[in-house]
Design an enzyme around this catalytic site. Sequence first.
Site, PDB file in Angstrom:
ATOM      1  N   GLU A 196      -5.588  -8.351  -0.403  1.00  0.00           N
ATOM      2  CA  GLU A 196      -6.203  -8.141   0.904  1.00  0.00           C
ATOM      3  C   GLU A 196      -7.688  -7.859   0.707  1.00  0.00           C
ATOM      4  OE1 GLU A 196      -4.427  -5.373   3.648  1.00  0.00           O
ATOM      5  OE2 GLU A 196      -2.392  -5.826   2.955  1.00  0.00           O
ATOM      6  N   GLU A 254       0.834  -1.217   0.000  1.00  0.00           N
ATOM      7  CA  GLU A 254       0.000   0.000   0.000  1.00  0.00           C
ATOM      8  C   GLU A 254       0.866   1.263   0.000  1.00  0.00           C
ATOM      9  OE1 GLU A 254      -4.035  -1.639   2.168  1.00  0.00           O
ATOM     10  OE2 GLU A 254      -2.591  -0.572   3.415  1.00  0.00           O
TER      11      GLU A 254
END
Length: 484
Positions: free
Chosen positions: A382, A188
């Site tokens: 995720e 991320e």
Amino acid sequence: MPLRKDFLWGGAIAANQVEGAWNIDDKGMSVADVATFKPHVDVKDYKAHNTVTSEMIAQARNDSEIEWYPKRRGIDFYHKYKEDIQLFAEMGFKALRISIAWTRLFPNGEEAEANEAGIAFYKNVFKELKKYDIEPIVTLSHYEMPLALSEKYNGWVDRKLVDLFVNYSEVCFKEFGEYVKYWLTFNEIDSVGRHPFTTAGIVEDKCIGYTLEEAIYQALHHQYVAAARATKLCHELISGSQMGCMLTKLTTYPNTCKPEDVLLSLESNLNNYSHADIQLFGEYPTLYKQQLKNKGITIQKEAEDDTLLKQYTADYLAFSYYMSRTESSDPTLEQTSGNTIMGVKNPYLPSTEWGWQIDPVGLKISLLELQDRYNVPLIIVENGMGAKDEVTSDGKIHDSYRIDYMKQHIKEIREAVDAGVDLFGYTSWAPIDLISVSTSQMSKRYGYIYVDQDDLGNGTLERRKKDSFYWYQQVIESNGQNLD
């Protein structure tokens, strides 16, 4: 259209949230070892949970306790990895996304030689995965950079970290390349703006002569360059390897069709895309560059940076998706949380106990948007729901709410693939209960496997299968066809 026959079903974990053993076998301290459990702070107050000062770092350095530093203990995957991998194999996992703790290989980030104990541990993990034909998907940096590099250089603000990261990456490729085909550089990467210390080791009180915002943009640039150099090296050292980039997919809707709301949501989505744009298109977007100019921010670059970004782009796009968010020009509307970011509450969506709004259709929207924009292979690394699980008197965990969440999202995945999305895998977060990254809680549980431990570390660490364990097992066995 069915999912591809070699679809990578599995789960995702991070070293700093599961391994524990924070000071064993010459491991150094990472930024995660500073994070404390704050029971009296609202779980939606991300700023309070993620703000770190030099004083807090000094205190953490001098404190050897683990009770209030949950990521130091994790769930003891360091010693229980064989047991956990066996459970993953029982579910039928085709893939497991993990990360390597930089500080197990280079305790302070600058050592001349890598720590042999750290190398041995990860080789053993990869061998265990290979034993069950589970494909590792490895993240090189997942919120666990060496604390020493934050203290000495203010993290990724300093250009020196590019070379240090590339050196660390080279060791990983040479030592683990025979086991690992799929790699990711930064988890991320866009999150540097949301929690600068956790992602990039930036401490605001160390930003002397420059602002925190300038530090964030400079650190991002250094990570983009490091990712490009690592991609080049990965392809040179590991035949057939694939290097991906990872984005937090923060799909944003306008609260109404009021033009001001539409504009705000557009700006939010473009800002989110910009991080993948740079790593997949190989250049800074025009609007991003103008945004920097308007802010009066000049990124310090070296002569070869733009060429590196253009030549060594990522092979695939990995992303996390938990919820969608909503933008509005009306400051009086109720706000709600979601993955370390706030947004206007969407009245059409239910929410978890932590305020994250549940939006399965948003995952389909995200897949369609990403495929159309980038036209590269995609993987969801995720996706999941944090919840408070209860153990019944007979030792069972009936988590129908988790099954419902996963079922709805996988249904939308199938529809997106049917529409033409090139999706090659799905590793849900997380297959086993672990320490929450945002609030350092254990009670915010994601797993199909229950771990007997509370927020202060009390418990036996016994692993128990939840109802969702058996449900996910049949989903994998049917390649996503049987969701009942």
